[in-house]
Scaffold this active site. Structure first.
Site, PDB file in Angstrom:
ATOM      1  N   GLU A 485      -1.949  -4.071  -3.677  1.00 22.68           N
ATOM      2  CA  GLU A 485      -2.681  -4.311  -4.973  1.00 22.68           C
ATOM      3  C   GLU A 485      -2.474  -5.264  -5.558  1.00 22.68           C
ATOM      4  OE1 GLU A 485      -2.958  -0.150  -3.431  1.00 22.68           O
ATOM      5  OE2 GLU A 485      -1.137  -1.398  -4.057  1.00 22.68           O
ATOM      6  N   HIS A 555      -4.363  10.974  -7.463  1.00 25.34           N
ATOM      7  CA  HIS A 555      -5.643  10.808  -7.238  1.00 25.34           C
ATOM      8  C   HIS A 555      -6.475  11.178  -8.443  1.00 25.34           C
ATOM      9  CE1 HIS A 555      -3.793  10.945  -3.350  1.00 25.34           C
ATOM     10  NE2 HIS A 555      -4.588  10.088  -2.934  1.00 25.34           N
TER      11      HIS A 555
END
Length: 755
Positions: A485, A555
């Site tokens: 990322e 999530h």
């Protein structure tokens, strides 16, 4: 292709050929005459030297200029006339020759704080360095915003650096990717009126090199290895320079690096050209850089030069090397001092005699003295808030202006948020060839032959929002990234600085944290810290939020408040398909970096669908939507809480006869304070609702401002509705309690209606 004129050695290096001074060539000629065949006597005729005498003298002049500038800064720091000092002493030979091997205003540079010699070799001046030291208004690098030794020059393509170590490596990789992209897509250099490109001219040449440097200690950072891996895989023209002075502040190299040497650890990366060199020997360094640069220019791949240098002074003036380096070690290191060694070489080889050395050094000392005096009398920056905040966001393109608002040209059936985000990306990529889309799994298929042979349909993201983009626009514009990322955002910075419009995706908000450094310290700060010299208007798309049934801890996270607390970046959070389409288009045309949050639960909800609004539909940032009008109470919210607030409002109207106004903020930075104030003045009661945890959440700022500025309009305390102060659990019955539900908003409405 556009070409930038490259200054000659005589013009780009501020030479001593000024009134009352002799040039390098004149010093060389005079010295040779005085030497009376001294070179032959030394056994090394000038004609057989590894470089022309004038070039060797210029190398020494720049090395000495760098050292003397350091020394003068140290004096000024000790006199408390400047506030920080960190030197490049001991690194001069490596850095000056790097600057001479490359082309200012043609190649691109991502240096770090030891690179004074490089900066001077490329054409900056001691006066510009001292202006940084005093934090002057006329500091060309940052206008007094950055510490000294943060070399910056848009004209020379020296990109504004931060104090963070190794972050610039990923930015250099993105810049090099942009170079290859522009060579393949020259049409992307065109500028268009009405979007960010109008303010960002792009030049490219096809063979430019991107330089990036770090200290040896920084090779322990993961972002260095991410950059090396990507450069190797994509054969990028990046010249990595590792300046190894044996220490990372007080940590010696054998503690920092396995085996005590970074070069063997890198040796098996493919497509690289590697050089390990005595960084105190400018002739060896010059040969190493010439070979490395040639490898990059020929587009054979990246190169790395590992230079063993010295650090005669402490890490900075805030450090005391005597606490961890014995006198014997410091004495041995002094024998390798590059300035003294090269002076002795010039004398030994008859290139300069003692008189020539003295003359050159006297002129450099005077140049440095005059530069420092001028800087000390330079004006200080304005302390007016308007001046301090200047360049935090673009002054050229205002994404909040009302004229951006357009009416949708609706056609076809209702479509989901996912559909209309995908449609917007297709539209804007057709319009703007500078847009590149990348991230984890965003491509249709990295093995293109599978698509060509129709063996697979293609993926296009874990949520399918980028489906079909690679098939339409090709793999140079839509591609998968490594699972890293920080690399995704860092590369976006480099691409955007170069003039592209990267649209990067972080697959889940829960995994944005490795990129936090690049988002907080780099992307958001480029324009402000360079005082408007550089900008990075990238778009980072991020699926966010819970209500997934089984999403669990990793999530279901929200945390938008951490980014609304970051100056310099726009934060957008739509709640429905039409808003997502219009706001994303504004983001893609905006001249600021934008963090675009997309709630996963809303991607394919039945609620909030809308017909395709056309390829030019836009919504200004900072303009809220009145999702439901009411007169008794106001709920301020955004994202997935909008449909839940509407459910609660409908129930309150039915059961309590309370008409609740629901404000959908749509963008969180900036936000629509005018809409809030107008509604509160009308209803006199207000609830702020958000999905993230209650404490220190986004709603706290809104509630505090209402209490501070709208107190006279309130008939009751401001209420907040939010999640419990914990993470989202996996079991649905726990998730239902942790996250705010319509019932919780309804109960807050009922309680507040009693006042």
């Amino acid at each position: 292709m556009a070409h930038t004129a490259v200054p000659s050695a005589e013009t780009r290096h501020k030479s001593v050929a000024e009134p009352g001074h002799e040039s390098v060539a004149e010093i060389s000629q005079n010295s040779a005459a005085h030497s009376q065949n001294g070179a032959k006597a030394a056994g090394a005729p000038v004609s057989f030297l590894p470089a022309a005498p004038e070039k060797l003298i210029e190398i020494y002049r720049l090395m000495f200029l760098s050292r003397r500038t350091d020394d003068r800064e140290i004096i000024l720091k000790n006199q408390q006339k400047v506030f920080f000092q960190i030197s490049g002493a001991g690194h001069e030979a490596l850095l000056v020759t790097a600057g001479l091997a490359l082309r200012p205003g043609y190649d691109w540079f991502f240096p770090y704080y030891r690179d004074r010699g490089l900066s001077l070799a490329l054409g900056t001046t001691p006066e510009e360095h001292f202006l940084q030291s005093v934090g002057a208004a006329t500091d060309t690098a940052s206008g007094g915003r950055q510490m000294p030794s943060h070399w910056t020059s848009p004209q020379l393509h020296i990109v504004t650096p931060s104090s963070s170590t190794a972050t610039q490596c990923l930015q250099a990789v993105g810049c090099a990717e942009a170079a290859l992209y522009l060579a393949e897509h020259p049409e992307a250099a065109a500028q268009r009126e009405g979007d960010y490109s109008q303010f960002h001219a792009v030049d490219f040449h096809g063979d430019e090199v991107v330089y990036v440097s770090i200290g040896e200690g920084s090779t322990s950072q993961g972002e260095f290895w991410e950059a090396i891996s990507i450069a190797s895989n994509r054969k990028l023209p990046v010249l990595f320079v590792v300046e190894d002075n044996g220490y990372a502040i007080s940590v010696p190299v054998e503690v920092n690096t396995p085996g005590g040497n970074i070069s063997p650890l890198l040796a098996n990366f493919p497509n690289f050209h590697f050089e390990e060199v005595d960084g105190t020997d400018p002739i060896a360094c010059l040969h190493a850089f010439d070979a490395a640069v040639a490898h990059c220019r020929a587009r054979k791949g990246p190169a790395l030069v590992h230079g063993h240098v010295t650090r005669p002074y402490a890490h900075s003036l805030s450090d005391d090397a005597k606490l961890y380096r014995p006198e014997s070690e410091r004495h041995d290191e002094a024998l390798r001092d590059p300035v003294q060694k090269f002076q002795a070489y010039l004398l030994r080889e008859g290139i300069l005699d003692a008189a020539g050395i003295a003359q050159l050094e006297k002129q450099v000392d005077e140049e440095v003295r005059v530069a420092a005096e001028r800087a000390l009398h330079a004006p200080l920056p304005s302390t007016q808030p308007s001046a301090i905040l200047r360049h935090q966001y673009s002054e050229d393109y205002d994404p909040t202006r009302a004229s951006l608002a357009t009416e949708p040209v609706s056609s076809g059936p209702d479509r989901t948020m996912a559909d209309l985000i995908n449609a917007c990306l297709h539209d804007e990529m057709r319009r703007d060839p500078r847009i590149v889309v990348f991230g984890e799994d965003v491509a249709d298929c990295s093995r293109e032959e599978y698509l060509e042979q129709k063996q697979v349909k293609g993926k296009g993201g874990v949520f399918k929002l980028t489906a079909g983009l690679q098939c339409e626009f090709g793999s140079s514009r839509v591609f998968n990234s490594a699972l890293a990322e920080a690399a995704i955002v860092g590369r976006s910075v480099g691409m955007a600085v170069r003039g592209l419009k990267p649209v990067a995706e972080i697959q889940f908000f829960d995994y944005i944290w490795p990129a936090m450094h690049q988002l907080r310290n780099e992307l958001s700060l480029i324009r402000w810290r360079s005082n408007g010299g550089f900008a990075a208007p990238a778009v980072i798309r991020v699926p966010i939020g819970g209500y997934l049934t089984g999403g669990a801890i990793y999530h279901s996270q929200s945390g938008e408040v951490l980014f609304t607390h970051t100056p310099g970046i726009r934060v957008v959070f739509p709640s429905n398909a039409l808003d997502a389409n219009g706001l994303l288009r504004t983001a893609l045309r905006c001249d600021d970096p934008v963090l675009f949050f997309e709630h996963k639960r809303l991607y394919r909800e039945t609620w909030g669908r809308a017909p395709y609004p056309g390829p030019d539909y836009m919504i200004p940032f900072g303009k809220a939507r009145i999702a439901r009008e009411g007169k008794d109470l106001t709920v301020i919210t955004y994202g997935a809480l909008v449909p839940r607030a509407l459910q609660a409002a409908q129930r309150a109207a039915r059961e309590l006869n309370v008409e609740t106004e629901v404000i959908d903020l749509r963008s969180l930075n900036p936000y629509d304070w005018e809409a809030i104030a107008t509604s509160v003045a009308k209803t006199n009661k207000v609830i702020v609702a958000h999905e993230d945890m209650l404490s220190w959440g986004y709603g706290a700022e809104i509630a505090a401002r209402i209490g501070e500025e709208l107190f006279d309009s309130l008939d009751a305390p401001v209420r907040r509705v939010a999640a419990l102060d914990t993470f989202v659990a996996y079991q649905p019955v726990l998730e239902d309690v942790i996250l705010p539900q319509p019932e919780k908003i309804y109960q807050a409405i009922a309680d507040l209606a009693k006042y």
